[in-house]
Scaffold this active site. Structure first.
Site, PDB file in Angstrom:
ATOM      1  N   ASP A 158     -47.544  44.390  27.731  1.00 20.44           N
ATOM      2  CA  ASP A 158     -47.139  43.365  26.590  1.00 20.44           C
ATOM      3  C   ASP A 158     -47.378  43.571  25.270  1.00 20.44           C
ATOM      4  O   ASP A 158     -47.175  43.041  24.312  1.00 20.44           O
ATOM      5  CB  ASP A 158     -48.179  42.129  26.647  1.00 20.44           C
ATOM      6  CG  ASP A 158     -49.458  42.523  26.700  1.00 20.44           C
ATOM      7  OD1 ASP A 158     -50.007  43.572  26.486  1.00 20.44           O
ATOM      8  OD2 ASP A 158     -50.550  41.635  26.907  1.00 20.44           O
ATOM      9  N   CYS A 161     -51.254  47.087  25.287  1.00 16.75           N
ATOM     10  CA  CYS A 161     -51.453  47.943  26.710  1.00 16.75           C
ATOM     11  C   CYS A 161     -52.692  48.862  26.291  1.00 16.75           C
ATOM     12  O   CYS A 161     -53.717  49.103  26.820  1.00 16.75           O
ATOM     13  CB  CYS A 161     -50.463  48.496  27.347  1.00 16.75           C
ATOM     14  SG  CYS A 161     -49.524  49.761  26.412  1.00 16.75           S
ATOM     15  N   HIS A 283     -46.142  53.581  28.259  1.00 15.67           N
ATOM     16  CA  HIS A 283     -47.068  52.583  28.524  1.00 15.67           C
ATOM     17  C   HIS A 283     -48.420  53.280  28.715  1.00 15.67           C
ATOM     18  O   HIS A 283     -48.619  54.361  29.169  1.00 15.67           O
ATOM     19  CB  HIS A 283     -46.610  51.748  29.901  1.00 15.67           C
ATOM     20  CG  HIS A 283     -47.669  50.798  30.432  1.00 15.67           C
ATOM     21  ND1 HIS A 283     -47.934  49.622  29.682  1.00 15.67           N
ATOM     22  CD2 HIS A 283     -48.370  50.816  31.478  1.00 15.67           C
ATOM     23  CE1 HIS A 283     -49.064  49.181  30.443  1.00 15.67           C
ATOM     24  NE2 HIS A 283     -49.190  49.695  31.479  1.00 15.67           N
TER      25      HIS A 283
END
Length: 299
Positions: A158, A161, A283
């Protein structure tokens, strides 16, 4: 006598339903064990498949129970009326029931066709994914982490992270003095960068001109770190090691681990950096102690 017969039929049906539920749970457990815990895409699909199996079985049981009740009511009415079959006035209600059943069957057939098509697409995508870079990256990371008795702990993608992964790492230590929320981590990081601009400003350049940030650009950068879902990177990690006085280690699939803040003592915060996670690309995930595969999933 009629009441006893009804109870026996209900008991038999209930027994059959319990058996089918038990068999389904065994099948679900087998499905869970076949999917690696760190494969988020397959775990998500597994959850959907399990929900569908449970919903289908629940619907089947409900229909069988309703059919049994309908049969009992019919027999009772036949007994009361002294006739062999239950008459429906003018035949209108019976015709309506037949039409309703026909429509319901059409809906079931359509749904079955859609489910089959969906399963085919999933199977094709899974074959492609097995050869995909994301899947290969996940395998490499799992192998590297296993050497440290660790495994990936998924963090939501989002924009927060990196901070959420650090929040999780601190929470796992069960030390209240170290516990911070994602918002607190962002705020502390932004304040530290603002207060140590000489250490950070030289590394911040305008992507369009290549020039070092102006004062206004630097202030906006710090504000974004604090108040938005701006993605965190190596500069923010450097600031966080100084805020927390802890080293941070970043595990990568195809490169050596990055260690930041090695001048600090203490157990390092360990993050997993993924280049090919989800459709968004880069990520961060957290890690946790490697679980015994035999106990990792419980029904």
């Amino acid at each position: 006598m009629e009441e006893e017969a009804v109870e026996t039929a209900e008991e038999l049906l209930a027994k059959q339903h319990r058996k089918e539920k038990k068999e389904l749970q065994a099948k679900i457990q087998s499905m869970k064990n076949a999917v690696p815990k760190n494969d988020k895409k397959r775990r998500k699909q597994l959850t959907e498949d399990i929900a569908k199996l449970e919903a289908d079985l629940s619907q089947k049981h409900e229909e069988e129970s309703m059919h049994l009740k309908s049969t009992v009511i019919t027999k009772v009415e036949e007994t009361i009326n002294g006739v062999e079959t239950l008459k429906v006035e003018d035949g209108e209600e019976e015709q309506f029931k037949q039409q309703r059943v026909s429509k319901a069957q059409r809906r079931r057939d359509k749904k079955a066709a859609q489910d089959k098509e969906r399963e085919t697409r999933i199977a094709e995508a899974e074959v492609q994914n097995l050869q995909g870079v994301r899947h290969q990256e996940g395998l490499k990371l799992a192998q590297k982490l296993a050497q440290q008795q660790l495994q990936i702990k998924e963090i939501s993608s989002d924009g927060h992270c990196m901070y959420r992964a650090i929040e999780d790492q601190l929470a796992q230590r069960a030390k209240p003095e170290l516990t911070m929320t994602m918002k607190e981590l962002r705020s502390r990081t932004a304040d530290h960068i603002r207060n140590h601009s000489d250490d950070f400003l030289p590394f911040l350049t305008n992507p369009n001109t290549g020039d070092m940030y102006t004062t206004d650009e630097f202030d906006k950068y710090c504000s974004d770190v604090e108040h938005t879902a701006a993605w965190g990177g190596q500069l923010e990690l450097k600031a966080l090691t100084q805020v927390l006085s802890l080293p941070i280690e970043v595990v990568q699939a195809d490169s050596p681990n990055i260690k930041i803040g090695e001048e600090y003592d203490g157990e390092p915060i360990t993050l997993v950096y993924m280049r090919h996670a989800y459709g968004l690309g880069e990520h961060y995930n957290s890690v946790e102690r490697l679980k015994d595969p035999t106990n990792a999933e419980e029904s």
